[in-house]
Design a protein around this motif. Structure first.
Motif, PDB file in Angstrom:
ATOM      1  N   UNK A   1      19.873  19.221  -1.625  1.00 54.55           N
ATOM      2  CA  UNK A   1      18.321  18.729  -2.019  1.00 54.55           C
ATOM      3  C   UNK A   1      17.454  19.455  -2.648  1.00 54.55           C
ATOM      4  N   UNK A   2      17.304  20.862  -2.316  1.00 54.90           N
ATOM      5  CA  UNK A   2      16.618  21.664  -3.141  1.00 54.90           C
ATOM      6  C   UNK A   2      16.870  22.106  -4.528  1.00 54.90           C
ATOM      7  N   UNK A   3      18.235  21.737  -4.751  1.00 57.99           N
ATOM      8  CA  UNK A   3      18.781  22.094  -5.962  1.00 57.99           C
ATOM      9  C   UNK A   3      18.813  20.741  -6.804  1.00 57.99           C
ATOM     10  N   UNK A   4      18.253  19.518  -6.480  1.00 53.59           N
ATOM     11  CA  UNK A   4      18.038  18.430  -7.175  1.00 53.59           C
ATOM     12  C   UNK A   4      18.834  17.100  -6.856  1.00 53.59           C
ATOM     13  N   UNK A   5      19.830  17.307  -5.656  1.00 55.33           N
ATOM     14  CA  UNK A   5      21.056  16.357  -5.216  1.00 55.33           C
ATOM     15  C   UNK A   5      20.066  15.551  -3.932  1.00 55.33           C
ATOM     16  N   UNK A   6      21.128  14.766  -3.467  1.00 57.68           N
ATOM     17  CA  UNK A   6      20.733  14.161  -2.300  1.00 57.68           C
ATOM     18  C   UNK A   6      22.028  13.682  -1.354  1.00 57.68           C
ATOM     19  N   UNK A   7      21.699  13.417  -0.175  1.00 59.68           N
ATOM     20  CA  UNK A   7      22.734  12.879   0.721  1.00 59.68           C
ATOM     21  C   UNK A   7      22.248  11.484   1.371  1.00 59.68           C
ATOM     22  N   UNK A   8      22.907  10.495   1.230  1.00 54.38           N
ATOM     23  CA  UNK A   8      22.715   9.135   1.478  1.00 54.38           C
ATOM     24  C   UNK A   8      23.880   8.642   2.488  1.00 54.38           C
ATOM     25  N   UNK A   9      23.276   7.593   3.335  1.00 54.02           N
ATOM     26  CA  UNK A   9      24.134   6.844   4.048  1.00 54.02           C
ATOM     27  C   UNK A   9      24.074   5.325   3.628  1.00 54.02           C
ATOM     28  N   UNK A  10      24.981   4.485   4.149  1.00 60.04           N
ATOM     29  CA  UNK A  10      25.001   3.241   3.576  1.00 60.04           C
ATOM     30  C   UNK A  10      23.777   2.563   3.659  1.00 60.04           C
ATOM     31  N   UNK A  11      23.301   1.965   2.701  1.00 58.88           N
ATOM     32  CA  UNK A  11      22.092   1.178   2.555  1.00 58.88           C
ATOM     33  C   UNK A  11      21.234   2.030   1.523  1.00 58.88           C
ATOM     34  N   UNK A  12      21.609   3.253   1.395  1.00 53.60           N
ATOM     35  CA  UNK A  12      20.755   4.143   0.397  1.00 53.60           C
ATOM     36  C   UNK A  12      19.704   5.007   1.007  1.00 53.60           C
ATOM     37  N   UNK A  13      19.552   4.959   2.511  1.00 51.74           N
ATOM     38  CA  UNK A  13      18.620   5.729   3.153  1.00 51.74           C
ATOM     39  C   UNK A  13      19.211   7.375   3.132  1.00 51.74           C
ATOM     40  N   UNK A  14      18.373   8.437   3.506  1.00 48.46           N
ATOM     41  CA  UNK A  14      18.853   9.572   3.669  1.00 48.46           C
ATOM     42  C   UNK A  14      19.538   9.867   4.941  1.00 48.46           C
ATOM     43  N   UNK A  15      20.346  10.939   4.613  1.00 45.15           N
ATOM     44  CA  UNK A  15      20.876  11.452   6.200  1.00 45.15           C
ATOM     45  C   UNK A  15      19.867  11.859   6.852  1.00 45.15           C
ATOM     46  N   UNK A  16      19.783  11.542   8.307  1.00 43.71           N
ATOM     47  CA  UNK A  16      18.509  12.147   8.831  1.00 43.71           C
ATOM     48  C   UNK A  16      19.182  12.684  10.099  1.00 43.71           C
ATOM     49  N   UNK A  17      18.047  13.556  10.694  1.00 51.24           N
ATOM     50  CA  UNK A  17      18.485  14.630  11.934  1.00 51.24           C
ATOM     51  C   UNK A  17      17.875  14.477  13.145  1.00 51.24           C
ATOM     52  N   UNK A  18      18.467  14.830  14.340  1.00 55.83           N
ATOM     53  CA  UNK A  18      17.803  14.677  15.574  1.00 55.83           C
ATOM     54  C   UNK A  18      18.120  13.429  16.219  1.00 55.83           C
ATOM     55  N   UNK A  19      19.363  13.041  15.945  1.00 53.12           N
ATOM     56  CA  UNK A  19      19.999  11.760  16.613  1.00 53.12           C
ATOM     57  C   UNK A  19      20.601  11.854  17.926  1.00 53.12           C
ATOM     58  N   UNK A  20      19.660  11.634  18.905  1.00 51.42           N
ATOM     59  CA  UNK A  20      20.220  11.781  20.229  1.00 51.42           C
ATOM     60  C   UNK A  20      20.982  10.540  20.530  1.00 51.42           C
ATOM     61  N   UNK A  21      20.723   9.481  20.210  1.00 52.49           N
ATOM     62  CA  UNK A  21      21.567   8.250  20.515  1.00 52.49           C
ATOM     63  C   UNK A  21      22.180   7.809  19.260  1.00 52.49           C
ATOM     64  N   UNK A  22      23.427   7.665  19.250  1.00 53.09           N
ATOM     65  CA  UNK A  22      24.446   7.296  18.133  1.00 53.09           C
ATOM     66  C   UNK A  22      25.300   6.340  18.326  1.00 53.09           C
ATOM     67  N   UNK A  23      25.869   5.641  17.254  1.00 48.97           N
ATOM     68  CA  UNK A  23      26.856   4.627  17.830  1.00 48.97           C
ATOM     69  C   UNK A  23      28.207   5.092  18.163  1.00 48.97           C
ATOM     70  N   UNK A  24      28.350   6.262  18.063  1.00 49.60           N
ATOM     71  CA  UNK A  24      29.413   7.142  18.433  1.00 49.60           C
ATOM     72  C   UNK A  24      29.314   7.685  19.818  1.00 49.60           C
ATOM     73  N   UNK A  25      27.811   7.619  20.553  1.00 52.97           N
ATOM     74  CA  UNK A  25      27.447   7.947  21.914  1.00 52.97           C
ATOM     75  C   UNK A  25      27.813   9.479  21.909  1.00 52.97           C
ATOM     76  N   UNK A  26      27.511  10.105  20.804  1.00 53.68           N
ATOM     77  CA  UNK A  26      27.481  11.600  21.034  1.00 53.68           C
ATOM     78  C   UNK A  26      26.244  11.989  20.103  1.00 53.68           C
TER      79      UNK A  26
END
Length: 269
Positions: A219-244
């Protein structure tokens, strides 16, 4: 903080390189993934550094998490993968890295990746640019600023060397006029950031410590990381569909978001 991350990564990388050259044995963790003494000793070195220059920032580290050690986190924390690409380390192909990243409000804002075998050190801070240099021991050569390539229909695609599912292969088959190169570890993000590739789809499981430093640099170089739906990949996910805790969904890493619209990848894959 970036300077502290760089020194920690370089010192950890030197210890990893020593073990790589001396020889080692691997074990299997509870989740089925491999681990070596290099993972463990590199993490210890990094954590010692972080406790010195940013003692008040919580740290989520891969091997500590495997041992059940998870500090409470807030809006600001650090993610550490002391040896990303352990399978590449074991197979001795050189494509493994040390990853350290700062997360602020769910976003990787600073990241460092070090590849001990080649000596390449990559770092980036969102809004401040991304850079690379070659290290000799703990000494860095001249830094070069990195910038992602602009959109081109001749797509250069990176795919995981050790983790590639049928879903990934099905997506790759949809990409016309593309060349595909297999690569290991978080180096794939770095190749995007330095303009040597355009697209890295990841349909297989990853954890936040696998991707945070690479996302910050890209992202600092001008790129991006996106998930389905087009939003950014986010962090601090304590509850996930994988239950991990800290598990990532599938994502696309791109040098230019025009790739996503051109191939109709905005909503579903």
């Amino acid at each position: 903080m970036i300077e502290g991350f760089k020194l920690a990564a370089l010192e950890a990388g030197q210890r990893i390189l020593g073990i790589y050259e001396e020889g080692f044995q691997s074990e299997t963790k509870g989740d089925g993934s491999p681990v070596t003494i290099a993972d463990q000793q590199a993490e210890e070195i990094i954590l010692n550094h972080l406790s010195t220059f940013c003692p008040d920032v919580p740290v989520i580290a891969e091997e500590a998490m495997a041992a059940g050690i998870m500090p409470e986190i807030g809006s600001c924390f650090i993610l550490v993968d002391p040896l990303d690409g352990t399978r590449e380390f074991i197979s001795r192909n050189g494509e493994f890295t040390v990853n350290i990243a700062l997360i602020e409000d769910g976003t990787p804002t600073k990241g460092v990746i070090y590849a001990p075998v080649t000596g390449e050190l990559f770092w980036g801070e969102v809004g401040q640019g991304a850079y690379c240099a070659v290290a000799s021991g703990l000494e860095l050569g001249e830094a070069t600023q990195m910038n992602c390539s602009a959109f081109s229909e001749e797509l250069r695609v990176l795919a995981s060397r050790s983790h590639r599912s049928e879903r990934t292969n099905a997506l790759l088959e949809k990409l016309d006029n593309s060349s595909i190169v297999a690569a290991g570890s978080s180096l794939k993000f770095c190749r995007l950031a330095e303009g040597k590739a355009d697209f890295y789809p990841r349909m297989e499981p990853t954890m936040e410590w696998d991707t945070a430093a690479g996302q910050a640099i890209l992202c600092a170089a001008g790129g991006s990381v996106v998930v389905e739906g087009g939003g950014p990949l986010e962090y601090g996910k304590l509850k996930t569909p994988q239950d991990k805790p800290f598990a990532n969904p599938c994502f696309l890493a791109v040098a230019d978001e025009k790739i996503i619209s051109h191939y109709g990848l905005r909503s579903g894959w």
